[in-house]
Design an enzyme around this catalytic site. Structure first.
Site, short mmCIF file in Angstrom:
data_model
loop_
_atom_site.label_atom_id
_atom_site.label_comp_id
_atom_site.label_asym_id
_atom_site.label_seq_id
_atom_site.Cartn_x
_atom_site.Cartn_y
_atom_site.Cartn_z
N GLU A 50 31.45 41.69 44.59
CA GLU A 50 32.71 42.16 44.04
C GLU A 50 32.26 43.17 42.79
O GLU A 50 31.34 42.47 41.99
CB GLU A 50 34.00 41.24 43.76
N ASP A 61 42.74 40.66 33.49
CA ASP A 61 41.36 40.22 33.01
C ASP A 61 41.31 39.46 31.92
O ASP A 61 41.97 39.89 30.70
CB ASP A 61 40.50 41.36 32.85
#
Length: 278
Positions: A50, A61
């Site tokens: 990824e 995040d």
């Protein structure tokens, strides 16, 4: 349509083992070093890669991956350069699946149709777009599938049985189960809770289920991989990269190896799950 992702999971199923999925931010700490790191990942044991698309407002995040995105943006990384990174990787590796992970805004600005054509020709296999729910499938999911790209959905501890069918409706490649409630790197994954969650998702789909968020060590990777079709590690690899940089945040002679060595150790953890299950 069979993608590299479908092929890889079919191969791993025959071997009776789970996938080790790595995440790193495109362009961190600079485009050239980022390409060198990503090229080193398959040799170190990564089965699926990824690649984060740097964005200024990454709401899912944690601090480590946010910082990685900012380093990449500071080094001049763009979505166009992210696709060039994939193209550079594909010169030497036509088998390892590449998934771009991030947020819709940069793709919207780039232009959906143009992005899908360019992503497919660069060698991208799938997309994980964190902020596009199933209700917005016309926006990117359905065009991506038509273009031959897998659209991979996130399921979380709060995705109940009523919501799951909508989440899975147009999902392909694999399902990404977020093992914790919160942002990346915030807590450790609980393997018994993950086991129950994966079993529940599998009652709704035949797709592989990979588990991410909260996996930092070979031991945790092994425990998670014994219950799921794949274990995803991002924050630990991003931290290994960050810890190898100099005081100004630039790559050093240790940077590529720091990530490759941790990748190899984590891959052994995932592969150890097969032996534990036999």
């Amino acid at each position: 349509m069979t993608t590299r992702i479908d092929t890889r999971f079919a191969e791993l199923a025959k071997q009776g083992r789970s996938a080790f999925v790595t995440f790193l931010m495109a362009g961190d700490p600079d485009p050239a070093t980022s390409l060198a790191i990503i090229k080193a990942l398959p040799k170190s044991g990564a089965d699926v890669i990824e690649i984060g698309m740097p964005f200024t407002d990454p709401m899912a995040d944690g601090p480590s991956i946010q910082a990685a995105g900012l380093r990449a943006l500071k080094a001049g990384m763009t979505l166009k350069k992210t696709l060039e990174l994939v193209r550079g990787f594909r010169k030497d590796d036509n088998a390892t699946p590449i998934v771009l992970m991030g947020y819709y805004n940069p793709i919207y600005i780039y232009g959906v149709d143009k992005f899908l054509v360019d992503a497919k020709s660069a060698g991208v296999d799938g997309l994980i777009i964190v902020d596009l729910p199933p209700e917005e499938d016309d926006e990117l999911c359905l065009p991506a599938m038509k273009a031959g790209l897998n659209f991979i959905r996130l399921a979380t501890p709060t995705t109940d049985d009523k919501r799951l069918p909508a989440v899975l409706a147009n999902t392909s490649g694999f399902v990404y189960y977020v093992s914790i409630t919160g942002i990346t790197g915030a807590a450790a994954a609980d393997s018994s809770a993950v086991s129950e969650a994966v079993a529940r998702i599998k009652r709704h789909t035949k797709l592989p289920v990979c588990v991410g968020f909260g996996i930092r060590t070979p031991e945790t990777a092994r425990a998670i991989a014994s219950h799921a079709n794949g274990a995803v590690v991002g924050t630990a690899l991003v931290d290994a990269l960050k810890n190898s940089l100099d005081a100004e945040g630039r790559a050093t002679g240790k940077t590529v190896n720091a990530v490759a060595e941790l990748t190899a150790a984590l891959a052994q953890g995932v592969k150890g799950a097969q032996q534990a299950a036999e």
